[in-house]
Design an enzyme around this catalytic site. Structure first.
Site, PDB file in Angstrom:
ATOM      1  N   THR A 151      45.659  34.725  32.811  1.00 62.30           N
ATOM      2  CA  THR A 151      46.054  35.498  31.635  1.00 62.30           C
ATOM      3  C   THR A 151      47.373  35.002  31.031  1.00 62.30           C
ATOM      4  OG1 THR A 151      44.956  37.437  32.485  1.00 62.30           O
ATOM      5  CG2 THR A 151      46.611  37.861  30.851  1.00 62.30           C
TER       6      THR A 151
ATOM      7  N   ARG B   1      31.903  41.741  32.180  1.00 66.24           N
ATOM      8  CA  ARG B   1      32.994  42.429  32.887  1.00 66.24           C
ATOM      9  C   ARG B   1      34.263  42.385  32.012  1.00 66.24           C
ATOM     10  NH1 ARG B   1      38.259  40.574  34.508  1.00 66.24           N
ATOM     11  NH2 ARG B   1      39.069  41.999  36.060  1.00 66.24           N
ATOM     12  N   VAL B   2      34.918  43.509  31.886  1.00 64.86           N
ATOM     13  CA  VAL B   2      36.164  43.561  31.127  1.00 64.86           C
ATOM     14  C   VAL B   2      37.248  44.131  32.034  1.00 64.86           C
ATOM     15  CG1 VAL B   2      37.343  44.603  29.145  1.00 64.86           C
ATOM     16  CG2 VAL B   2      34.977  43.840  28.910  1.00 64.86           C
TER      17      VAL B   2
ATOM     18  N   ASP C 188      41.739  44.574  32.533  1.00 69.21           N
ATOM     19  CA  ASP C 188      42.797  45.392  31.933  1.00 69.21           C
ATOM     20  C   ASP C 188      43.311  44.883  30.587  1.00 69.21           C
ATOM     21  OD1 ASP C 188      43.718  43.204  33.740  1.00 69.21           O
ATOM     22  OD2 ASP C 188      45.597  43.652  32.708  1.00 69.21           O
TER      23      ASP C 188
ATOM     24  N   GLY D 215      47.234  39.839  36.161  1.00 64.07           N
ATOM     25  CA  GLY D 215      46.892  40.063  37.563  1.00 64.07           C
ATOM     26  C   GLY D 215      45.522  40.684  37.731  1.00 64.07           C
TER      27      GLY D 215
ATOM     28  N   GLY E 187      42.807  42.882  37.360  1.00 64.35           N
ATOM     29  CA  GLY E 187      42.515  43.945  36.402  1.00 64.35           C
ATOM     30  C   GLY E 187      42.096  45.242  37.066  1.00 64.35           C
TER      31      GLY E 187
HETATM   32  N1  ASP Z   1      44.073  40.681  34.201  1.00 66.06           N
HETATM   33  C1  ASP Z   1      42.988  39.794  33.917  1.00 66.06           C
HETATM   34  C2  ASP Z   1      41.682  40.471  34.166  1.00 66.06           C
HETATM   35  O1  ASP Z   1      41.579  41.211  35.118  1.00 66.06           O
HETATM   36  C3  ASP Z   1      43.018  38.530  34.675  1.00 66.06           C
HETATM   37  C4  ASP Z   1      44.305  38.197  35.305  1.00 66.06           C
HETATM   38  O2  ASP Z   1      45.356  38.331  34.703  1.00 66.06           O
HETATM   39  O3  ASP Z   1      44.283  37.767  36.448  1.00 66.06           O
HETATM   40  O4  ASP Z   1      40.751  40.210  33.438  1.00 66.06           O
END
Ligand code: ASP
Length: 295
Positions: free
Chosen positions: A161, A189-190, A192, A213, A215
């Site tokens: 991200t 899949r979605v 955060d 991080g 989600g």
């Molecule tokens: N936060 C993002 C998600 O969960 C991916 C990430 O930042 O690791 O889609």
């Protein structure tokens, strides 16, 4: 009254960054800050600055956003992005969209038009109808990501991200976040990133925040809003960032990071992953400061 001094901070994800990717992370985050700073130092808006900065990161395959995003279970780049404006609390987001060169630009247009989260085909249609840059699905796939997906390689060095927070000379704060999601995630899949309060938050009364991080861990602790709430009483953003990451660790575990600017233009960031690529620029610096670890 003192003129407001612009500030910008970006992150390139909280994760482990292997030795061979260190330089690329520094260079990419630096270029993103420079693009945003160019806007801010010429009196441009925070929304324009964060869009410019994130577009740089979305174009750089070092980062998991836009071109070079990690691939989902079907071998596709399917991305999420969002932006929030601290003056009006307006926001815009796209999720599970394909074929957008710059998902952050769609998020900004939605924010300025009518706050909504547009998923899949509706997000893609919005981008098309608003003349945003489109491409074939395959054009967003970087060779390295394709090989990892094909070989089901263990992914250890994927910085997750990207995000940006900026304060402009008008005193407006804007936060933005863009992601390719998690490696091999099921189609649709979605996480955060597209969710206000989780992947980002901005309120001129307190500050603005972008997160990165896991989600599924960030969502239940509403990480960005937790960080912003912790700014109450003019608490320093550094302390607020640490408080937010400690809350996630205590309550649900998982890896995450966040960057913040408060209404006074002070910055802070924290993470509990091994590394987090960060760069920022303030009036006091003659060039961006870049990090992959907090010193
Ligand atoms: N936060 C993002 C998600 O969960 C991916 C990430 O930042 O690791 O889609």
């Amino acid at each position: 009254m003192n003129p407001i001094k612009p500030v910008i901070i970006v992150h390139g994800g909280a994760k482990t960054i292997t030795e061979d990717k260190v330089e690329a992370n520094h260079i990419g985050c630096r270029a993103a800050v420079e693009a945003g700073w160019e806007v801010l130092s010429n009196g441009g808006s925070a929304a324009e600055a964060v869009e410019a900065a994130i577009q740089v990161l979305e174009s750089d395959q070092t980062f998991n956003a836009g071109f070079g995003s990690t691939l989902n279970s079907e071998g596709e780049v399917e991305v999420d992005a969002a932006m929030m404006d601290g003056t009006t609390l307006s926001w815009g987001a796209v999720a599970a969209v394909q074929g957008l060169r710059h998902p952050i630009s769609a998020a900004r247009r939605i924010m300025e038009e009518k706050p909504r989260l547009l998923v899949a085909r509706s997000g893609e249609r919005f981008a098309l109808e608003h003349g945003l840059a489109m491409c074939s699905k395959d054009d967003l796939i970087a060779e390295e990501q394709y090989q990892e997906w094909k070989e089901e390689a263990e992914v250890i060095d994927r910085p997750n991200t990207v995000g940006c927070v900026a304060l402009d000379i008008h005193g407006n704060l804007v936060a933005a976040t863009s992601t390719g999601g998690t490696t091999g995630q099921p189609q649709g899949r979605v996480g955060d990133t597209a969710l206000v309060g989780c992947g980002l938050y901005a309120d001129n009364r307190l500050g603005a925040c972008s997160t990165t991080g896991d989600g599924e861990s960030i969502i239940p602790v509403v990480l960005a809003k937790t960080a912003i709430d912790a700014l109450a009483g003019d608490r320093h953003p550094q302390e607020a960032a640490q408080h937010a990451i400690a809350t996630l660790k205590d309550r649900v575990e998982g890896e995450a990071g966040c960057i913040l600017i408060d209404r006074q233009g002070r910055i802070g960031w924290a993470y509990n992953s091994q590394h987090m690529a960060v760069a920022y620029r303030t009036d006091e610096l003659s060039e961006p400061a870049t990090f992959i670890e907090k010193e």
